[in-house]
Write a protein that holds these residues in place. Sequence first.
Motif, PDB file in Angstrom:
ATOM      1  N   ILE A 225     -33.347  17.153   0.485  1.00 20.19           N
ATOM      2  CA  ILE A 225     -32.234  17.547  -0.346  1.00 20.19           C
ATOM      3  C   ILE A 225     -32.923  18.180  -1.771  1.00 20.19           C
ATOM      4  N   THR A 226     -32.466  19.702  -1.885  1.00 17.70           N
ATOM      5  CA  THR A 226     -32.929  20.220  -2.828  1.00 17.70           C
ATOM      6  C   THR A 226     -31.821  21.071  -3.775  1.00 17.70           C
ATOM      7  N   TYR A 227     -32.158  21.731  -5.022  1.00 16.95           N
ATOM      8  CA  TYR A 227     -31.227  22.401  -5.582  1.00 16.95           C
ATOM      9  C   TYR A 227     -31.056  23.930  -4.974  1.00 16.95           C
ATOM     10  N   LYS A 228     -32.095  24.264  -4.273  1.00 12.81           N
ATOM     11  CA  LYS A 228     -32.633  25.671  -3.560  1.00 12.81           C
ATOM     12  C   LYS A 228     -31.684  25.737  -2.370  1.00 12.81           C
ATOM     13  N   ASN A 229     -31.593  27.054  -1.862  1.00  9.49           N
ATOM     14  CA  ASN A 229     -30.776  27.279  -0.497  1.00  9.49           C
ATOM     15  C   ASN A 229     -31.355  26.656   0.603  1.00  9.49           C
ATOM     16  N   THR A 230     -30.628  26.260   1.566  1.00 11.30           N
ATOM     17  CA  THR A 230     -30.638  25.434   2.765  1.00 11.30           C
ATOM     18  C   THR A 230     -31.762  26.422   3.629  1.00 11.30           C
ATOM     19  N   THR A 231     -32.793  25.528   3.963  1.00  8.26           N
ATOM     20  CA  THR A 231     -33.694  26.288   4.988  1.00  8.26           C
ATOM     21  C   THR A 231     -34.040  25.469   6.190  1.00  8.26           C
ATOM     22  N   GLU A 232     -34.778  25.655   7.083  1.00  8.27           N
ATOM     23  CA  GLU A 232     -35.350  24.596   8.263  1.00  8.27           C
ATOM     24  C   GLU A 232     -35.500  23.432   7.823  1.00  8.27           C
ATOM     25  N   LYS A 233     -36.149  23.128   6.794  1.00 13.20           N
ATOM     26  CA  LYS A 233     -36.704  21.956   6.091  1.00 13.20           C
ATOM     27  C   LYS A 233     -35.967  21.452   5.120  1.00 13.20           C
ATOM     28  N   SER A 234     -34.957  22.047   4.518  1.00 17.71           N
ATOM     29  CA  SER A 234     -34.392  21.511   3.172  1.00 17.71           C
ATOM     30  C   SER A 234     -32.809  21.733   3.388  1.00 17.71           C
ATOM     31  N   LEU A 235     -32.163  21.035   2.507  1.00 12.64           N
ATOM     32  CA  LEU A 235     -30.623  21.019   2.531  1.00 12.64           C
ATOM     33  C   LEU A 235     -30.278  21.093   1.084  1.00 12.64           C
ATOM     34  N   ASN A 236     -29.441  22.184   0.819  1.00 12.65           N
ATOM     35  CA  ASN A 236     -29.078  22.090  -0.720  1.00 12.65           C
ATOM     36  C   ASN A 236     -27.931  21.112  -0.933  1.00 12.65           C
ATOM     37  N   LEU A 237     -27.768  21.039  -2.219  1.00 19.80           N
ATOM     38  CA  LEU A 237     -27.039  19.756  -2.829  1.00 19.80           C
ATOM     39  C   LEU A 237     -25.604  19.877  -2.400  1.00 19.80           C
ATOM     40  N   GLU A 238     -25.014  21.410  -2.295  1.00 16.60           N
ATOM     41  CA  GLU A 238     -23.706  21.491  -2.142  1.00 16.60           C
ATOM     42  C   GLU A 238     -23.340  21.143  -0.747  1.00 16.60           C
ATOM     43  N   ASP A 239     -24.388  21.311   0.234  1.00 13.73           N
ATOM     44  CA  ASP A 239     -24.189  20.834   1.622  1.00 13.73           C
ATOM     45  C   ASP A 239     -24.372  19.455   1.870  1.00 13.73           C
ATOM     46  N   PHE A 240     -25.215  18.679   1.011  1.00 17.44           N
ATOM     47  CA  PHE A 240     -25.104  17.375   1.089  1.00 17.44           C
ATOM     48  C   PHE A 240     -24.149  16.743   0.701  1.00 17.44           C
ATOM     49  N   LEU A 241     -23.316  17.233  -0.537  1.00  8.79           N
ATOM     50  CA  LEU A 241     -22.189  16.433  -0.965  1.00  8.79           C
ATOM     51  C   LEU A 241     -20.992  16.628   0.066  1.00  8.79           C
ATOM     52  N   THR A 242     -21.033  17.595   0.946  1.00  8.40           N
ATOM     53  CA  THR A 242     -19.802  17.622   2.013  1.00  8.40           C
ATOM     54  C   THR A 242     -19.867  16.478   2.847  1.00  8.40           C
ATOM     55  N   SER A 243     -20.967  15.825   2.887  1.00  6.85           N
ATOM     56  CA  SER A 243     -21.210  14.630   4.041  1.00  6.85           C
ATOM     57  C   SER A 243     -21.641  13.550   3.467  1.00  6.85           C
ATOM     58  N   SER A 244     -21.804  13.183   1.988  1.00 10.93           N
ATOM     59  CA  SER A 244     -22.702  12.530   1.334  1.00 10.93           C
ATOM     60  C   SER A 244     -22.100  11.011   1.483  1.00 10.93           C
ATOM     61  N   THR A 245     -20.894  11.062   1.349  1.00 11.06           N
ATOM     62  CA  THR A 245     -19.879   9.607   1.461  1.00 11.06           C
ATOM     63  C   THR A 245     -20.655   8.582   2.311  1.00 11.06           C
ATOM     64  N   LEU A 246     -20.918   9.084   3.734  1.00 15.65           N
ATOM     65  CA  LEU A 246     -21.527   8.048   4.650  1.00 15.65           C
ATOM     66  C   LEU A 246     -22.997   7.555   4.079  1.00 15.65           C
ATOM     67  N   TYR A 247     -23.916   8.196   3.781  1.00 16.73           N
ATOM     68  CA  TYR A 247     -25.028   7.877   3.293  1.00 16.73           C
ATOM     69  C   TYR A 247     -24.823   6.986   1.838  1.00 16.73           C
ATOM     70  N   LEU A 248     -24.097   7.294   1.213  1.00 15.99           N
ATOM     71  CA  LEU A 248     -23.830   6.580  -0.073  1.00 15.99           C
ATOM     72  C   LEU A 248     -23.291   5.335   0.219  1.00 15.99           C
ATOM     73  N   ASN A 249     -22.288   5.088   1.098  1.00 15.21           N
ATOM     74  CA  ASN A 249     -21.551   3.911   1.402  1.00 15.21           C
ATOM     75  C   ASN A 249     -22.788   3.056   2.353  1.00 15.21           C
TER      76      ASN A 249
END
Length: 471
Positions: A225-249
């Motif tokens: 997870i990074t502040y940068k744009n999504t790439t093959e090896k990274s995911l930006n914060l905006e995309d993570f937050l759309t699915s973060s609830t499961l991980y956090l819980n």
Amino acid sequence: MTERLFKQKFEIIHFLDGIRWQETSGYYLINFAYPNNEDTTELTEDEKLLTHWLAYITDRQMPFQQIWDKGGLIFSEIVHTYNLNKSITHLTDLESGMFQKSEEDGYEFVSHISYSSLNDEQKRRLDPYYSIEDLNKAQETDMKIAFRSRFYTDDYLCMLYTLQTLSDEKFSGSFTKYLSLVINVVYNSACFENSEKIRYCVLGMAYALYRLTYDVSYSYDGKRITYKNTTEKSLNLEDFLTSSTLYLNNHAQSVIADIFDADAESFAARLNNFFDINTPDKKNQKKYLSMKRVWCSLRDYLKSPEYKRWFVSCIKVHLKGKVDSSFLDKLFSSDNNSSNACRYLELPGDVWNENSIFRRCITCNTSGKLGAVLRAEYDRIASHDRIGYPEEFDTTFDFVPRMCEKNNCDICPFGSLKGAEIDTEKVEKLCVAGTGKYCPMVLLYCGYYYECCGSQENCVLIKYLKCSEQG
């Protein structure tokens, strides 16, 4: 090569560290956002402690004063809002929340409170970080406070995991309730002998703090997870937050199952394995010795005049009727620089206690963590003969820049033990040896104001400065 004179080294650092934590030492507190000119609400003791915990998350590779002055003000607002709303939406809204895109590349923590609404003392703490032009504009505009930590993406994730876990009904958003339940687990467990319960309460809290905040995933679906744009090896914060609830819980439930829902034997085994209680393992040792921010925070709750007062007050409220008050009094006793509990803390390794000049002066073992050396030497000293404990060497934070970095070996008690030639004339001129006067040597060594004990015969520093032949 055999180590020498460690009992004496512990005695010297015990003397200096005891001064560090005296009521009059003026420990650097966080610049809390409340009360201010627009909101005179006082933060609760629990909110202050949780703010302190969040501030330490960001305490890496930047001046701690900036974290405490700027970051602390924003984090206290984050905590207060969290308790008011019982949610973390003010953190997950990256457009108008309290973690936003900055004008530069990346993100920063941002207050909702304006600079102009703060009181004079809060502004005084902030002013050094702004230009005069910025401050003049701030008085006339709605300028918010912004703080950008060194590793802000990871720090942000740690905060999300922490606050989401604490929001579980088991803890009701309370940082101190979380830790009080750890004490309750240890105290009421038949797996721990009465003589061991203080040790396991301290280690249990350290483990619980590590699991709460730092034993988390910085990746999602195999991508960092990074502040940068999504790439093959990274995911930006905006995309993570759309699915973060499961991980956090999932993290929250894992922590609860690991510590609070586990049977007593499993929890005891977990602590023994994690902290190498029975079977020392260098790999494990490196892990728990490296928990710098955990050890620093827990140390503050057990030793700092202010933080300890708040911490003990909250813990006793949560544990009333569950844990015998006499046990809590013993656990939190301030005697001998809080040694009942703090002797089980590890040294928070940092650039100052790992300083090469200091390290070579203290020990002939120059590899690995100094904390490991100190723990081994502490354990070798007979229990009835011990003075001080390993964590006290964190006083090097103040000592090393003033002494080792300035080559003041000729007036140093550690240098004396090693065999350095002490400038006795200089020592005599520095020693006031008079009741009611501050000790110039302690002020020179560490920057602490300490009233002279009144005689050279009772002074730990003079005792060793006059005994260079011991080295």
